[in-house]
Every structure is written in structure tokens, then in C-alpha cells.
Design a protein around this motif. Structure first.
Motif, PDB file in Angstrom:
ATOM      1  N   THR A  77      57.251  27.671  49.511  1.00  9.29           N
ATOM      2  CA  THR A  77      55.888  28.536  49.962  1.00  9.29           C
ATOM      3  C   THR A  77      55.078  27.405  48.795  1.00  9.29           C
ATOM      4  O   THR A  77      55.051  26.532  47.650  1.00  9.29           O
ATOM      5  N   VAL A  78      54.122  27.837  49.234  1.00 13.15           N
ATOM      6  CA  VAL A  78      52.644  27.703  47.815  1.00 13.15           C
ATOM      7  C   VAL A  78      51.942  28.886  47.451  1.00 13.15           C
ATOM      8  O   VAL A  78      52.176  29.377  48.005  1.00 13.15           O
ATOM      9  N   TYR A  79      51.364  28.520  45.813  1.00 10.53           N
ATOM     10  CA  TYR A  79      50.883  29.177  45.416  1.00 10.53           C
ATOM     11  C   TYR A  79      49.535  29.217  45.001  1.00 10.53           C
ATOM     12  O   TYR A  79      48.878  28.714  45.370  1.00 10.53           O
ATOM     13  N   LEU A  80      48.660  30.481  44.740  1.00 11.01           N
ATOM     14  CA  LEU A  80      47.426  30.875  44.440  1.00 11.01           C
ATOM     15  C   LEU A  80      47.507  31.565  43.476  1.00 11.01           C
ATOM     16  O   LEU A  80      46.958  32.756  43.580  1.00 11.01           O
ATOM     17  N   GLN A  81      47.209  31.405  41.603  1.00  6.53           N
ATOM     18  CA  GLN A  81      47.190  31.763  40.974  1.00  6.53           C
ATOM     19  C   GLN A  81      45.835  32.173  40.933  1.00  6.53           C
ATOM     20  O   GLN A  81      44.999  31.209  40.508  1.00  6.53           O
ATOM     21  N   MET A  82      45.173  33.513  41.013  1.00  5.52           N
ATOM     22  CA  MET A  82      43.729  33.816  40.704  1.00  5.52           C
ATOM     23  C   MET A  82      43.305  34.700  38.837  1.00  5.52           C
ATOM     24  O   MET A  82      43.793  35.235  39.053  1.00  5.52           O
ATOM     25  N   ASN A  83      43.045  33.833  38.850  1.00  9.00           N
ATOM     26  CA  ASN A  83      42.389  34.716  37.407  1.00  9.00           C
ATOM     27  C   ASN A  83      41.339  34.378  36.618  1.00  9.00           C
ATOM     28  O   ASN A  83      39.812  33.777  37.661  1.00  9.00           O
ATOM     29  N   SER A  84      40.442  35.570  36.420  1.00 11.45           N
ATOM     30  CA  SER A  84      38.913  35.452  35.411  1.00 11.45           C
ATOM     31  C   SER A  84      38.289  35.932  36.723  1.00 11.45           C
ATOM     32  O   SER A  84      37.737  35.771  37.536  1.00 11.45           O
ATOM     33  N   LEU A  85      38.764  36.734  38.193  1.00 11.43           N
ATOM     34  CA  LEU A  85      38.657  37.623  38.955  1.00 11.43           C
ATOM     35  C   LEU A  85      37.313  37.997  38.981  1.00 11.43           C
ATOM     36  O   LEU A  85      36.688  38.557  37.731  1.00 11.43           O
ATOM     37  N   LYS A  86      36.385  38.021  40.205  1.00 17.12           N
ATOM     38  CA  LYS A  86      35.187  38.226  39.342  1.00 17.12           C
ATOM     39  C   LYS A  86      34.916  39.226  41.157  1.00 17.12           C
ATOM     40  O   LYS A  86      35.675  38.880  42.228  1.00 17.12           O
ATOM     41  N   PRO A  87      33.935  40.009  41.049  1.00 18.35           N
ATOM     42  CA  PRO A  87      33.610  40.528  42.529  1.00 18.35           C
ATOM     43  C   PRO A  87      33.394  40.001  43.844  1.00 18.35           C
ATOM     44  O   PRO A  87      33.692  40.601  44.677  1.00 18.35           O
ATOM     45  N   GLU A  88      32.694  38.973  43.402  1.00 23.67           N
ATOM     46  CA  GLU A  88      32.340  37.962  44.946  1.00 23.67           C
ATOM     47  C   GLU A  88      33.984  37.274  45.165  1.00 23.67           C
ATOM     48  O   GLU A  88      33.267  36.873  46.342  1.00 23.67           O
ATOM     49  N   ASP A  89      34.945  37.526  44.857  1.00 25.13           N
ATOM     50  CA  ASP A  89      36.058  37.119  45.420  1.00 25.13           C
ATOM     51  C   ASP A  89      37.190  37.860  45.906  1.00 25.13           C
ATOM     52  O   ASP A  89      37.660  37.378  46.358  1.00 25.13           O
ATOM     53  N   THR A  90      36.106  38.610  46.193  1.00 31.25           N
ATOM     54  CA  THR A  90      36.871  40.308  46.795  1.00 31.25           C
ATOM     55  C   THR A  90      36.654  39.397  48.899  1.00 31.25           C
ATOM     56  O   THR A  90      35.700  38.838  48.924  1.00 31.25           O
ATOM     57  N   ALA A  91      37.843  39.396  49.244  1.00 31.18           N
ATOM     58  CA  ALA A  91      37.494  38.464  50.486  1.00 31.18           C
ATOM     59  C   ALA A  91      39.440  39.057  50.641  1.00 31.18           C
ATOM     60  O   ALA A  91      40.276  39.067  49.926  1.00 31.18           O
ATOM     61  N   GLN A 108      44.864  40.702  52.001  1.00 29.27           N
ATOM     62  CA  GLN A 108      43.117  41.200  50.914  1.00 29.27           C
ATOM     63  C   GLN A 108      43.518  41.510  49.594  1.00 29.27           C
ATOM     64  O   GLN A 108      44.468  41.844  48.955  1.00 29.27           O
ATOM     65  N   VAL A 109      41.862  40.773  48.896  1.00 30.22           N
ATOM     66  CA  VAL A 109      42.090  40.563  47.576  1.00 30.22           C
ATOM     67  C   VAL A 109      40.437  41.559  47.342  1.00 30.22           C
ATOM     68  O   VAL A 109      40.064  41.232  47.664  1.00 30.22           O
ATOM     69  N   THR A 110      40.636  42.672  46.764  1.00 24.62           N
ATOM     70  CA  THR A 110      39.517  43.337  46.057  1.00 24.62           C
ATOM     71  C   THR A 110      39.311  43.747  44.577  1.00 24.62           C
ATOM     72  O   THR A 110      40.603  43.811  43.593  1.00 24.62           O
ATOM     73  N   VAL A 111      38.341  42.705  43.946  1.00 22.22           N
ATOM     74  CA  VAL A 111      37.794  42.822  42.524  1.00 22.22           C
ATOM     75  C   VAL A 111      36.543  44.240  42.154  1.00 22.22           C
ATOM     76  O   VAL A 111      35.919  43.998  42.930  1.00 22.22           O
ATOM     77  N   SER A 112      37.172  44.915  42.157  1.00 20.42           N
ATOM     78  CA  SER A 112      36.314  46.398  41.330  1.00 20.42           C
ATOM     79  C   SER A 112      35.209  45.418  40.130  1.00 20.42           C
ATOM     80  O   SER A 112      36.484  45.078  39.229  1.00 20.42           O
ATOM     81  N   SER A 113      34.262  46.156  40.149  1.00 18.02           N
ATOM     82  CA  SER A 113      33.617  46.251  38.968  1.00 18.02           C
ATOM     83  C   SER A 113      33.684  46.930  37.646  1.00 18.02           C
ATOM     84  O   SER A 113      34.507  47.539  37.950  1.00 18.02           O
TER      85      SER A 113
END
Length: 113
Positions: A77-91, A108-113
Motif C-alpha cells: 500500500t502507498v499513502y498520500l498524507q495531505m495537510n493544509s489542504l486548499k480549494p485548488e487541491d480539489t480533484a 474524489q477529494v473536495t476542499v471547501s473554502s
């Protein structure tokens, strides 16, 4: 081909964190590259981060310092830890394996402002 199954996407507020997981159908000890690409609506798929079987990592400039890619060889397994997410990371985030070139269905990753 290698079967890749992603999990961990969702909806999060800006500044929050998520961890994506990608389980592979074969050992990640093999000589390969795994990683994450992302595709925002109406845009081309782009690199987020990759990791080689030797442990070398590569990040897109837009995620450096916020995202961390890692792997658990015992779990394939490979992981992606995503911190300090921004709306532009939505994808939609797709897991990637090479060689042979294989893609997961995406999460789907959705980051709300």
C-alpha cells in the motif's frame, strides 16, 4: 496489469487533512514507481507525488511541504498524507503504477473554502 484500489477521499474544509491509500495487487518491492496523479474538472491530469521502490520521492511544486507520500511494503500500500489542504487541491486523485502503466479508478477529494 496491476490492480490498484484507492480509498480515503472525501470532503474537507480548507486547512484540513486527508490521507489517501492505494492498495496494489502485487508486491511493491518490485522495481517500480507508484504515485498519485490528480485531475481537476476541466483540466488535464497532473502529477501530485511519486515514490520509487528504492524510496525516492518526487512532488509537484504545488504540493511540496504539504503532501507526503509513503509506503507500507507489508501491506502493498502507498499513502498520500495531505495537510493544509486548499480549494485548488480539489480533484479526482488516481493511483499510478509503472511498469506496466496501471491506474486506479480514482477517489474524489473536495476542499471547501
Amino acid at each position: 496489469q496491476v490492480q490498484l484500489v484507492e480509498s480515503g477521499g472525501g470532503l474537507v474544509q480548507a486547512g484540513g487533512s486527508l490521507r489517501l491509500s492505494c492498495a496494489a495487487s502485487r508486491s511493491i518491492f518490485s522495481n517500480n514507481v507508484m504515485g498519485w496523479y490528480r485531475q481537476a474538472q476541466g483540466k488535464q491530469r497532473e502529477l501530485a507525488a511519486t515514490i520509487t521502490s528504492g524510496g525516492s520521492t518526487n512532488y509537484a511544486d504545488s504540493v511540496k511541504g504539504r503532501f507526503t507520500i509513503s509506503r507500507d511494503s507489508a501491506k502493498n500500500t502507498v499513502y498520500l498524507q495531505m495537510n493544509s489542504l486548499k480549494p485548488e487541491d480539489t480533484a479526482v486523485y488516481h493511483c499510478y503504477w509503472f511498469p506496466p502503466t496501471s491506474w486506479g479508478q480514482g477517489t474524489q477529494v473536495t476542499v471547501s473554502s
